[in-house]
Design a protein around this motif. Structure first.
Motif, PDB file in Angstrom:
ATOM      1  N   SER B  47       0.837  -1.209   0.000  1.00 60.66           N
ATOM      2  CA  SER B  47       0.000   0.000   0.000  1.00 60.66           C
ATOM      3  C   SER B  47       0.866   1.251   0.000  1.00 60.66           C
ATOM      4  O   SER B  47       0.528   2.252  -0.646  1.00 60.66           O
ATOM      5  CB  SER B  47      -0.919   0.005   1.224  1.00 60.66           C
ATOM      6  OG  SER B  47      -1.833  -1.059   1.133  1.00 60.66           O
ATOM      7  N   ASP B 168      -5.899  -0.991  -5.022  1.00 65.59           N
ATOM      8  CA  ASP B 168      -5.364  -1.643  -3.822  1.00 65.59           C
ATOM      9  C   ASP B 168      -6.361  -2.676  -3.332  1.00 65.59           C
ATOM     10  O   ASP B 168      -7.376  -2.332  -2.748  1.00 65.59           O
ATOM     11  CB  ASP B 168      -5.092  -0.585  -2.740  1.00 65.59           C
ATOM     12  CG  ASP B 168      -4.185  -1.119  -1.637  1.00 65.59           C
ATOM     13  OD1 ASP B 168      -4.010  -2.355  -1.565  1.00 65.59           O
ATOM     14  OD2 ASP B 168      -3.658  -0.298  -0.864  1.00 65.59           O
ATOM     15  N   GLU B 169      -6.089  -3.943  -3.616  1.00 63.85           N
ATOM     16  CA  GLU B 169      -6.978  -5.056  -3.272  1.00 63.85           C
ATOM     17  C   GLU B 169      -8.424  -4.761  -3.655  1.00 63.85           C
ATOM     18  O   GLU B 169      -9.313  -4.744  -2.813  1.00 63.85           O
ATOM     19  CB  GLU B 169      -6.888  -5.357  -1.770  1.00 63.85           C
ATOM     20  CG  GLU B 169      -5.493  -5.810  -1.385  1.00 63.85           C
ATOM     21  CD  GLU B 169      -5.423  -6.224   0.072  1.00 63.85           C
ATOM     22  OE1 GLU B 169      -6.296  -7.012   0.479  1.00 63.85           O
ATOM     23  OE2 GLU B 169      -4.521  -5.763   0.780  1.00 63.85           O
TER      24      GLU B 169
HETATM   25 MG   LIG Z   1      -2.191  -2.660   2.165  1.00 59.28          MG
END
Ligand SMILES: [Mg+2]
Ligand SMILES: Nc1ncnc2c1ncn2[C@@H]1O[C@H](COP(=O)(O)OP(=O)(O)OP(=O)(O)O)[C@@H](O)[C@H]1O
Lengths: 400, 226
Positions: B47, B168-169
């Motif tokens: 991240s 991000d995911e």
């Molecule tokens: Mg993360």
């Protein structure tokens, strides 16, 4: 982000939290309403007093016996001055002044009036024929004191006295006993209602010489002087002072005041009172402003994730600050508007409850209240808005 | 010319006496149109890398060139402009504004960029149709399914036609089939020329990417096929 978009965004945000928005608008509106109602009350009282004074008669100069020191105590005066009484002759002498239209001597006392077994306390006013016109009074029946018979045992009575002593009977021509003297009623004053000072409905007016004999005195309580014109009031005052000084062996032992001066003093006092009340009410606006700040700070905390998102979408700090400022401004404006309507409704209710009181909020107070509300909202909105604009986007986004 | 060039990036977090090197001695070059999966254990710096690439965070050392331009030294407002025009974000938790409708959420970047309302409406309508959301335009996020919410978020990320999408995911809060749909959507965008960088824990999804980057303790331990 342009202005319409900013405003729309802020409106949606405010609408998104209805309870919070309602409470803030309420707080702000109470402050504005307080200013409007309280200044309406204060200014209404001021106007009431001013109007009542104007009703006493216009262009009036009032002479009081004795010197009132306004410029501080003067020991020279205290030693030499022997206060002379005001007399009926003084009053007559004043009519010769070029700026003076008419004068009326006044002596005042209280006594009991008796008619047909009914007895009542009355205020006795001893004066002359000119009093009626000078005080702008009206007669309901009969005539006023005669010009040419200063010693006549006659009386003009107020409407309440007439009702209470004579009831259904006609009062004209009847004989009234006052302090063991008999006076014939020749006139009845028109009902005037409650006024400032003495109530004209409860007086018995006698020729000044008769009243003085009754009270065993030859002094006067006042001399009322009417100037020929509004512009001549100051000159009438000067001439009055000159004439009385000459008549009193060069001694300035009377006080001459103009009604304008009295009026101006009341106007000032009550005006200051209104300002004071407005200032106190304005404090509630500042309190409302602080509330706006706290609520906006909570909003910033609640919407941290949203602020992070806006930053990720490319919002500059300025855009975020403006959005929160606009929200504070909108809430304040809504509160100010609601408060204005609430306050005007309150002033309306006041006028309905007390018809004699012209309770209108002055324009300056309304403008000041609205201005203060908006300024307080914006001022206290700045800090939360700047805090929002400065949030770190990564941390803001991490917060859910 | 590379779309992204990172060299000698350091990102250090200090919590009291505790120093965490979230990224260290980090170099990376990504060409325009690439499809990159970023993988690695929790806390490995994925991240942090995406935040740096998205100009949401600044490195403590090193340089970042985006489309040939050094962007780490830009002012906050200049960086905001780059984010607005060149970068789209897709988050695990969608990050939709709850009080706004799907259409209004998609329109947010256009509003921030000051695009005319008429033009805005046209582009939002097209996006709604493209992402199969035409009959959901007036729905608020709480009236949408998870997959629909992520589609709204993707529509929003692409409405400004960015050069780079950072996800991000994006499937982290979705079930397997819905997640696969969302990834296919992102891959379609990539096929259209947009550079796609996606963090994922899912090895199956990671295997679909043409290039995989694996991080460990803030370092690149695997970059294939580089
Ligand atoms: Mg993360
Ligand atoms: N704001 C911060 N303050 C302190 N430490 C941080 C901060 N942000 C990240 N870190 C630390 O930096 C390291 C990398 O974090 P990062 O969020 O990049 O991991 P990640 O690979 O995304 O993990 P996950 O898969 O769990 O999301 C972690 O050790 C984390 O604790």
């Amino acid at each position: 982000m342009n202005l319409p978009d900013t405003l729309r965004f802020a409106t949606r945000a405010a609408a998104g939290a209805p309870l919070r928005t309602f409470l803030m608008v309420l707080a702000m509106s109470i402050g504005v309403a307080a200013v409007v109602v309280l200044t309406a009350l204060g200014d209404g009282a001021r106007r009431y007093v001013v109007d009542e004074f104007s009703a006493l008669g216009s262009n009036l100069v009032i002479v009081l016996p004795g010197r009132s020191e306004t410029g501080g105590f003067n020991p020279a005066n205290a030693i030499t001055a022997t206060v002379r009484d005001l007399t009926v002759e003084d009053a007559r002498a004043l009519t010769r002044a070029p700026a003076v239209l008419r004068t009326a001597p006044i002596t005042i006392g209280t006594s009991e009036a008796v008619f047909g077994g009914r007895l009542r306390d009355v205020t006795i006013v001893g004066t002359t024929a000119d009093y009626l016109r000078l005080r702008r009074m009206e007669l309901a029946q009969g005539r006023f004191l005669p010009d040419d018979e200063p010693h006549a045992a006659v009386a003009v009575i107020g409407a309440t006295i007439r009702d209470e002593l004579f009831g259904a009977e006609s009062a004209l021509g009847k004989t009234l006993r006052i302090d063991d003297r008999r006076v014939r009623v020749i006139g009845v004053l028109a009902r005037s209602g409650q006024g400032l000072g003495m109530n004209a409905d409860e007086v018995v007016i006698l020729p000044v010489v008769v009243a003085q004999a009754m009270f065993n005195t030859n002094t006067l309580f006042r001399i009322l002087v009417e100037a020929k014109d509004r512009s001549l009031i100051e000159r009438a005052k000067m001439q009055t002072t000159e004439i009385l000084k000459a008549r009193h062996d060069g001694e300035e032992d009377v006080t001459v005041i103009t009604q304008d001066a009295v009026l101006a003093t009341f106007d000032r006092i009550l005006g200051a009172l209104t300002y004071g009340v407005a200032a106190i009410a304005a404090i509630s606006l500042v309190v409302a402003g602080i509330l706006v700040m706290n609520v906006m700070l909570v909003a910033v905390t609640q919407r941290t994730g949203e602020i992070g998102l806006l930053k990720a979408l490319g919002a500059e700090g300025r855009a975020i600050r403006n959005a929160f400022l606009a929200e504070a401004a909108l809430l304040s404006a809504a509160g100010a508007l609601a408060g204005y309507l609430l306050g005007q409704a309150g002033a309306f209710a006041l006028r309905a409850a007390i018809p004699a009181l012209p309770a209108h909020a002055p324009d300056w107070a309304v403008l000041a209240a609205l201005g203060t509300a908006l300024a307080a909202g914006l001022l206290f909105g700045v800090m939360p808005a700047r805090r929002a604009a400065r949030l770190d986007p990564v941390l803001a986004l991490a917060k859910r | 010319m590379m779309l992204i060039e990172l060299s000698g990036i350091e990102r250090v977090f200090t919590l009291g006496d505790n120093v965490v090197r979230a990224l260290t001695q980090f170099d990376l070059a990504v060409a325009a149109g690439e499809y990159l999966a970023v993988m690695g254990a929790s806390g490995s710096g994925k991240s942090t890398l995406l935040n740096l690439l998205g100009l949401l965070d600044r490195p403590d050392a090193g340089t970042y060139r985006l489309e040939g331009r050094a962007v780490t030294t830009l002012s906050a407002d200049q960086q905001a402009r780059v984010r607005r025009e060149r970068i789209g974000f897709v988050f695990q938790s969608f990050h939709l504004v709850p009080r706004l409708t799907a259409a209004e959420n998609i329109a947010l970047p256009l509003m921030l960029a000051g695009v005319e309302p008429a033009e805005r409406a046209r582009r939002v309508e097209r996006a709604l149709a493209d992402f199969g959301l035409a009959n959901r335009a007036g729905h608020r996020p709480d009236q949408l399914s998870g997959g629909q919410r992520q589609r709204v978020a993707i529509a929003r990320a692409t409405i400004m036609r960015p050069a780079l999408i950072l996800a991000d995911e994006p499937t982290g809060n979705l079930d397997r089939t819905t997640g696969a749909e969302v990834v296919r959507l992102l891959e379609m965008l990539n096929a259209g020329g947009v550079t796609l960088i996606m963090v994922t824990h899912d090895t199956v999804l990671g295997a679909r990417a043409r290039r995989r980057l694996v991080l460990q303790d803030g370092r690149k331990i695997c970059d294939e096929p580089a």
